[in-house]
Design an enzyme around this catalytic site. Structure first.
Site, PDB file in Angstrom:
ATOM      1  N   HIS A  91       0.835  -1.206   0.000  1.00 34.92           N
ATOM      2  CA  HIS A  91       0.000   0.000   0.000  1.00 34.92           C
ATOM      3  C   HIS A  91       0.869   1.255   0.000  1.00 34.92           C
ATOM      4  O   HIS A  91       1.973   1.276   0.547  1.00 34.92           O
ATOM      5  CB  HIS A  91      -0.999   0.001   1.154  1.00 34.92           C
ATOM      6  CG  HIS A  91      -0.408  -0.031   2.534  1.00 34.92           C
ATOM      7  ND1 HIS A  91       0.012   1.101   3.190  1.00 34.92           N
ATOM      8  CD2 HIS A  91      -0.186  -1.058   3.390  1.00 34.92           C
ATOM      9  CE1 HIS A  91       0.450   0.782   4.387  1.00 34.92           C
ATOM     10  NE2 HIS A  91       0.358  -0.523   4.544  1.00 34.92           N
ATOM     11  N   ASP A  93      -0.430   4.403   0.999  1.00 41.50           N
ATOM     12  CA  ASP A  93      -0.828   5.363   2.032  1.00 41.50           C
ATOM     13  C   ASP A  93      -0.139   5.041   3.348  1.00 41.50           C
ATOM     14  O   ASP A  93       0.338   3.924   3.573  1.00 41.50           O
ATOM     15  CB  ASP A  93      -2.347   5.375   2.203  1.00 41.50           C
ATOM     16  CG  ASP A  93      -2.916   4.027   2.621  1.00 41.50           C
ATOM     17  OD1 ASP A  93      -2.393   2.979   2.174  1.00 41.50           O
ATOM     18  OD2 ASP A  93      -3.903   4.002   3.386  1.00 41.50           O
ATOM     19  N   ASP A 123       6.136   0.669   7.118  1.00 47.14           N
ATOM     20  CA  ASP A 123       4.713   0.396   6.883  1.00 47.14           C
ATOM     21  C   ASP A 123       4.166   1.309   5.801  1.00 47.14           C
ATOM     22  O   ASP A 123       3.489   2.284   6.095  1.00 47.14           O
ATOM     23  CB  ASP A 123       3.938   0.592   8.190  1.00 47.14           C
ATOM     24  CG  ASP A 123       2.472   0.221   8.071  1.00 47.14           C
ATOM     25  OD1 ASP A 123       2.130  -0.496   7.128  1.00 47.14           O
ATOM     26  OD2 ASP A 123       1.674   0.656   8.919  1.00 47.14           O
ATOM     27  N   GLU A 157      -5.223   1.418   2.302  1.00 46.20           N
ATOM     28  CA  GLU A 157      -5.122   0.266   3.212  1.00 46.20           C
ATOM     29  C   GLU A 157      -5.241   0.706   4.661  1.00 46.20           C
ATOM     30  O   GLU A 157      -5.754  -0.056   5.499  1.00 46.20           O
ATOM     31  CB  GLU A 157      -3.794  -0.459   2.989  1.00 46.20           C
ATOM     32  CG  GLU A 157      -3.706  -1.837   3.641  1.00 46.20           C
ATOM     33  CD  GLU A 157      -3.238  -1.804   5.094  1.00 46.20           C
ATOM     34  OE1 GLU A 157      -3.371  -2.838   5.776  1.00 46.20           O
ATOM     35  OE2 GLU A 157      -2.734  -0.741   5.549  1.00 46.20           O
ATOM     36  N   GLU A 158      -4.778   1.915   4.977  1.00 49.36           N
ATOM     37  CA  GLU A 158      -4.790   2.378   6.365  1.00 49.36           C
ATOM     38  C   GLU A 158      -6.171   2.849   6.829  1.00 49.36           C
ATOM     39  O   GLU A 158      -6.324   3.266   7.974  1.00 49.36           O
ATOM     40  CB  GLU A 158      -3.763   3.504   6.554  1.00 49.36           C
ATOM     41  CG  GLU A 158      -2.314   3.087   6.348  1.00 49.36           C
ATOM     42  CD  GLU A 158      -1.796   2.145   7.430  1.00 49.36           C
ATOM     43  OE1 GLU A 158      -2.584   1.760   8.314  1.00 49.36           O
ATOM     44  OE2 GLU A 158      -0.612   1.790   7.380  1.00 49.36           O
TER      45      GLU A 158
END
Length: 454
Positions: A91, A93, A123, A157-158
């Site tokens: 991801h 974001d 991340d 995704e977040e």
């Protein structure tokens, strides 16, 4: 092998590693903070990734689900067309960062003391960067993987994944044609025990997401008067009961395999009979004997869970409100959905209603598959002292969305980390960073795995 080829290999490896580090730094500089509710703009990062892939001749597709919410997908043709395709996704974001709390500006991508600093360093812009670096390395060297490899860089995704993997799975399923397995974040990193063992957990499961909204109704009134129908009291009673509840052991195949592997890797005695004891006493005692770093890999996935996280009620100290609300973060193991629902009904009681605010399925993946074996082999090839162990993630990833396409998901974004590096503490934390040498190790392992997996 000619001398020319021998000389070219170190140069190619050096460029592979250099690009993994540089791309991580440059991606971090693109602020893709996701504040939820659609407040995010991944497109600049998507354009960056697409341009690098386009330079390698991969013809990436940039797909915008809403203004500014962009995803990138590219397919690399494999050398063995009879093999299934493999999805590799990351991801774009990140969660927000408060600059005043950081030692280094969170969107600087600064390289300091052998580490790349910034929001997304682990991340998961590091994995995004490694994916791009491997694809470009193959193009330069004229190499191809055995399988078709589909690279996907996703939005959102977040938050809910609605603008990213969920949208791709619903509207562009043709781009993932033939993919049977996928890999993404949260696996293949070093966990050091006090005894000196190096564990590499590879995720082969995820708990399901069950975010709940609770509402207690009551009778509004003056704060000085008796009120047995106080909504705040009703909600507080339910929340306290949820927070104090001890969930029963629920042994999934992935967690069973993890416990056995950790016992072997750390030489901690484990009575196999305790794995089938629903009381869970033996398992709890075994986990308590494990090295704390090893125990952390399984402690959060032995049971369903529900943690109260938010409360909203009232507007004045001397006014009893007619309703009160709260939120609970629930997580559910495979097969535990009915137990979860029945337990919440019982704990909330007759005066508190609850509903799902956001719900996602749990996942499991086989640990005896050729893909898992290839991940293990790639790690062992670059760290002979490694102990590769399966584990289940307590949270979730985009693998949940891609599972709707029949894609089995694993967590594998390799990094070699030094002792004392607080990997889990830096996820969504202050001063997030990734070691340069960890990226070098990770991109080499990823290259080997993607090149060889059949």
């Amino acid at each position: 092998m000619t001398e020319t080829v021998r000389e070219a290999q170190p140069a190619a490896d050096a460029l592979l590693c250099e690009e993994a580090v540089r791309f991580t730094s440059e991606l971090i500089r693109i602020d893709t903070s996701n504040r939820g509710g659609g407040d995010c703009r991944e497109r600049p990062a998507a354009e960056y990734a697409a341009a690098l892939l386009d330079e390698a001749g991969l013809q990436p597709r940039l797909l915008e689900s809403a203004p500014g919410r962009a995803n990138v997908v590219a397919r690399i043709e494999g050398s063995e067309p009879d093999l299934p395709a493999l999805l590799v996704h990351g991801h774009l974001d990140v969660v927000p960062a408060e600059a005043a709390d950081w030692a280094v500006p969170p969107f600087s991508g600064e390289i300091r003391d052998g580490e790349v600093w910034g929001r997304g360093a682990i991340d998961m812009k590091d994995m995004d960067a490694m994916m791009i670096a491997v694809a470009r390395g193959w193009a330069r060297d004229g190499r191809r993987p055995r399988r078709d490899v589909v690279l996907a860089f996703t939005a959102d995704e977040e938050d809910s994944a609605a603008a990213g993997s969920a949208w791709l799975a619903e509207h562009h399923r043709d781009l993932f044609e033939g993919c049977t397995e996928g890999i993404s974040e949260s696996g293949g990193y070093t966990v050091h025990t006090a005894a000196g063992q190096r564990l590499y957990p590879v995720a082969a499961g995820e708990r399901g997401t069950a975010w709940l909204r609770l509402t207690a109704d009551g009778r509004a009134g003056h704060g000085s008067k008796p009120n047995p129908s106080n909504a705040v009291t009703r909600l507080s009673t339910a929340m306290a009961a949820i927070g104090a509840h001890r969930w029963p052991l629920r042994m999934t195949p992935t967690v069973r395999a993890a416990l056995i592997a950790l016992a072997e890797a750390t030489s901690t005695p484990l009575d196999p009979a305790c794995l089938d004891d629903p009381a869970g006493t033996g398992v709890d005692e075994f986990v308590a004997r494990l090295d704390p770093a090893a125990a952390a890999l399984v402690a959060g996935t032995l049971r369903n869970s529900a943690n109260p996280t938010m409360l909203q009620a009232g507007y004045k100290v001397n006014v009893i409100p007619g309703s009160a609300g709260g939120a609970v973060d629930g997580r559910v193991l495979p097969g535990g959905e009915e137990e979860f629902t029945a337990t919440l009904d019982r704990l909330t009681g007759p005066h508190v209603a609850w509903e799902y605010q956001h719900r996602e399925i749990p996942l499991q993946a086989p640990v005896d598959s050729p893909v898992f074996a290839a991940m293990r082999d790639a790690l062992l090839a670059h760290d002979l002292g490694a102990h590769v162990v399966p584990y289940s993630m307590s949270g979730g990833t985009d693998a949940k969305q891609f599972s709707r396409l029949g894609i089995t998901g694993y967590g594998f974004s390799p990094l070699r980390l030094p002792p004392g590096f607080d990997y889990h503490g830096l996820y969504h934390g202050v001063d997030e960073r990734v070691p340069v040498q960890g990226l070098h190790f990770g991109v080499r392992v990823l290259d080997r795995f993607l090149s060889n997996v059949g």
